[in-house]
Design a protein around this motif. Structure first.
Motif, PDB file in Angstrom:
ATOM      1  N   ASP A 195     168.586  38.271  19.966  1.00  0.00           N
ATOM      2  CA  ASP A 195     167.588  37.211  20.097  1.00  0.00           C
ATOM      3  C   ASP A 195     166.188  37.654  19.688  1.00  0.00           C
ATOM      4  O   ASP A 195     165.248  36.853  19.699  1.00  0.00           O
ATOM      5  N   GLY A 196     166.036  38.931  19.327  1.00  0.00           N
ATOM      6  CA  GLY A 196     164.745  39.404  18.828  1.00  0.00           C
ATOM      7  C   GLY A 196     163.671  39.532  19.882  1.00  0.00           C
ATOM      8  O   GLY A 196     162.488  39.654  19.544  1.00  0.00           O
ATOM      9  N   SER A 197     164.036  39.519  21.179  1.00  0.00           N
ATOM     10  CA  SER A 197     163.027  39.582  22.229  1.00  0.00           C
ATOM     11  C   SER A 197     162.422  40.971  22.368  1.00  0.00           C
ATOM     12  O   SER A 197     161.341  41.131  22.924  1.00  0.00           O
ATOM     13  N   TRP A 198     163.111  41.995  21.882  1.00  0.00           N
ATOM     14  CA  TRP A 198     162.581  43.351  21.910  1.00  0.00           C
ATOM     15  C   TRP A 198     163.113  44.109  20.693  1.00  0.00           C
ATOM     16  O   TRP A 198     164.087  43.695  20.069  1.00  0.00           O
ATOM     17  N   ALA A 199     162.477  45.218  20.363  1.00  0.00           N
ATOM     18  CA  ALA A 199     162.911  46.031  19.223  1.00  0.00           C
ATOM     19  C   ALA A 199     162.472  47.470  19.438  1.00  0.00           C
ATOM     20  O   ALA A 199     161.450  47.736  20.087  1.00  0.00           O
ATOM     21  N   VAL A 200     163.264  48.374  18.907  1.00  0.00           N
ATOM     22  CA  VAL A 200     162.876  49.784  18.844  1.00  0.00           C
ATOM     23  C   VAL A 200     162.722  50.129  17.365  1.00  0.00           C
ATOM     24  O   VAL A 200     163.658  49.938  16.578  1.00  0.00           O
ATOM     25  N   ASP A 227     156.030  39.361  24.485  1.00  0.00           N
ATOM     26  CA  ASP A 227     155.486  38.935  25.779  1.00  0.00           C
ATOM     27  C   ASP A 227     154.831  37.565  25.699  1.00  0.00           C
ATOM     28  O   ASP A 227     154.102  37.156  26.599  1.00  0.00           O
ATOM     29  N   GLY A 228     155.116  36.851  24.611  1.00  0.00           N
ATOM     30  CA  GLY A 228     154.575  35.508  24.459  1.00  0.00           C
ATOM     31  C   GLY A 228     153.240  35.446  23.750  1.00  0.00           C
ATOM     32  O   GLY A 228     152.748  34.354  23.465  1.00  0.00           O
ATOM     33  N   TYR A 264     164.947  39.923  32.609  1.00  0.00           N
ATOM     34  CA  TYR A 264     164.523  39.086  31.491  1.00  0.00           C
ATOM     35  C   TYR A 264     163.777  39.912  30.456  1.00  0.00           C
ATOM     36  O   TYR A 264     163.923  39.695  29.267  1.00  0.00           O
ATOM     37  N   ARG A 265     162.997  40.893  30.936  1.00  0.00           N
ATOM     38  CA  ARG A 265     162.209  41.713  30.030  1.00  0.00           C
ATOM     39  C   ARG A 265     162.498  43.181  30.290  1.00  0.00           C
ATOM     40  O   ARG A 265     162.713  43.597  31.427  1.00  0.00           O
ATOM     41  N   LEU A 266     162.476  43.974  29.222  1.00  0.00           N
ATOM     42  CA  LEU A 266     162.672  45.407  29.370  1.00  0.00           C
ATOM     43  C   LEU A 266     161.585  46.032  30.228  1.00  0.00           C
ATOM     44  O   LEU A 266     161.844  46.949  31.013  1.00  0.00           O
ATOM     45  N   SER A 267     160.361  45.555  30.091  1.00  0.00           N
ATOM     46  CA  SER A 267     159.235  46.165  30.795  1.00  0.00           C
ATOM     47  C   SER A 267     159.365  46.042  32.306  1.00  0.00           C
ATOM     48  O   SER A 267     158.789  46.842  33.048  1.00  0.00           O
TER      49      SER A 267
END
Length: 428
Positions: free
Chosen positions: A53-58, A105-106, A315-318
């Motif tokens: 979903d592209g919400s995070w990336a490394v 993060d929006g 919901y978020r990695l952070s």
């Protein structure tokens, strides 16, 4: 589109290939991309790893770095690099793997969660997999209280309510003339019956119930309030300075809980249902932990972050490490939720603020999720889309809350659901 190529594209691709192979995993996508660099005109060949979903990336690339002396690094990196020359692989230094973790993060730009340098492709790949597995590592199965345990506690509380209402011990402390009419209207049995209880069934000693306010009430300003609190075995009525918006137990808009002048308020206004059996399916769903089902059936919407937490998934990695704490507090805080009441609860809060000329663009908090020491804390809040109530997660430094009496299962309704009859004059 970038028309200039990374002059070290082939070299970097070869060096990054072992990382890509290490990161082959279900649900993890890896692609080679040329990303612009703020330090040079040419792009940099980069391996992007992320979820679908592209919400995070490394982002992993290869740079020239140098081994740091112990104590030189503030972020735990064994290596450092010069931001101006590191991306030129012809420059001096060791070949090291730069790993950046970013998350949506929006805002306009992704938030940078981590930046590390590794001297080995396998170490860099392991770091990617660690972040990729973070949501799974911190996912939990939401737990709910056993029905038998819940019923035993509710029965203890009910029996204590019945006993205190039969022999109401209520004293009048320090009051003022402005509270005289309300003091005359106190239904002592109703006040004792409804007063908040702890697990043992006894009065909740920390509770302060705000009954009625007397100044020109502004929700975030202190004013004089008629209150009830516990002293010894009695309830004591007095006048205190309170900030009304911060009171969890605020009954000025639910006067039937203590005021004999409103004792004949019909069930539909007390409970937002006309008959006990209308509330039974929603209460049963909440108490077996089917919160999403209960909310959906009541026409209540949820934001994506809350929906993830209700299923026990970060919901978020952070915030992944906080998920077990948040999920536990979320289910505990919603154990008495009456989802069908949320629409009326929000509208009542909104109308009260609008009547005072106050803004209503922000949602109103139900309770906090805990786990952080920052001034702005994660909280569950109630908003409205215009068509339906919306539960969402926000970060707020305010102590304002929507009073429990407006969004939880009313205590007398709960007793009727068990088949117990309160010794109160209502409802019939």
């Amino acid at each position: 589109m970038l028309t200039v190529k990374d002059p070290h594209e082939t070299w970097r691709t070869k060096l990054l290939t072992p990382v890509a192979q290490r990161c082959e995993s279900p649900g993890l996508t890896t692609t080679f991309e040329d990303l612009p660099s703020r330090w040079r005109d040419a792009p940099v060949r980069t391996l992007r790893c992320g979820d679908v979903d592209g919400s995070w990336a490394v982002l992993v690339t290869v740079v020239r770095g140098y081994r740091q002396q112990p104590g030189d690094s503030l972020v735990g990196n064994e290596f450092g690099r010069d931001p101006h020359t590191a991306y030129d692989l012809e420059s001096p230094g060791d070949l090291v793997y730069e790993v950046q973790v970013t998350e949506d993060d929006g805002s306009d730009e992704y938030e940078l969660l981590a930046f590390r340098l590794f001297g080995d492709p396998q170490e860099a790949g392991a770091e990617v997999l660690r972040w990729a597995g973070k949501k799974a590592a911190y996912s939990v199965s939401p737990s709910v209280e056993r029905a038998e345990t819940r019923q035993r506690r509710d029965r203890r509380q009910f029996d204590n309510r019945q006993a205190s209402a039969a022999s109401p011990l209520v004293r009048i402390g320090v009051v003022s003339d402005e509270a005289a009419a309300d003091l005359d209207a106190i239904d002592r049995s109703a006040l004792c019956w409804h007063f908040p209880r702890g697990n043992t069934g006894a009065y909740l000693r920390s509770a302060v119930v705000a009954l009625a306010g007397y100044d020109e009430q502004r929700p975030h300003l202190r004013g004089r309030w008629l209150t009830a609190r516990v002293e010894g075995e009695d309830l004591v009525l007095g006048v205190d300075d309170l900030i009304p918006a911060n009171q969890r137990h605020r009954w000025d808009s639910a006067r039937w809980l203590w005021d004999r002048r409103q004792a004949d308020t019909p069930a539909g206004l007390r409970w937002q249902v006309d008959r006990v059996e209308q509330a039974a399916p929603a209460v049963a769903a909440v108490r077996r932990g089917a919160l999403l089902e209960a909310l959906t059936n009541a026409g209540v919407e949820t934001d994506p972050e809350l929906e993830a937490l209700l299923t026990g998934v970060p919901y978020r990695l952070s915030d992944a490490e906080l998920t077990p704490t948040w999920v536990a507090n979320l289910y505990r805080g919603l154990a008495d939720l009456a989802p069908w009441r949320l629409d009326a609860a929000y509208r009542g809060w909104r109308d009260g603020r609008q009547a005072q000329g106050l803004p209503v663009q922000d949602p109103v908090v139900l309770f906090g999720l805990g786990g952080v020491g920052a001034a702005r804390k994660p909280k569950l809040a109630l908003d409205h889309t215009g068509d339906a109530p919306l539960l969402c997660l926000i970060h707020s430094g305010s102590n304002a809350v929507l009073p429990y009496a407006h969004w939880t299962v009313p205590i007398d309704l709960d007793a009727h659901l068990y088949g117990w009859r309160p010794n109160l004059p209502y409802p019939h």
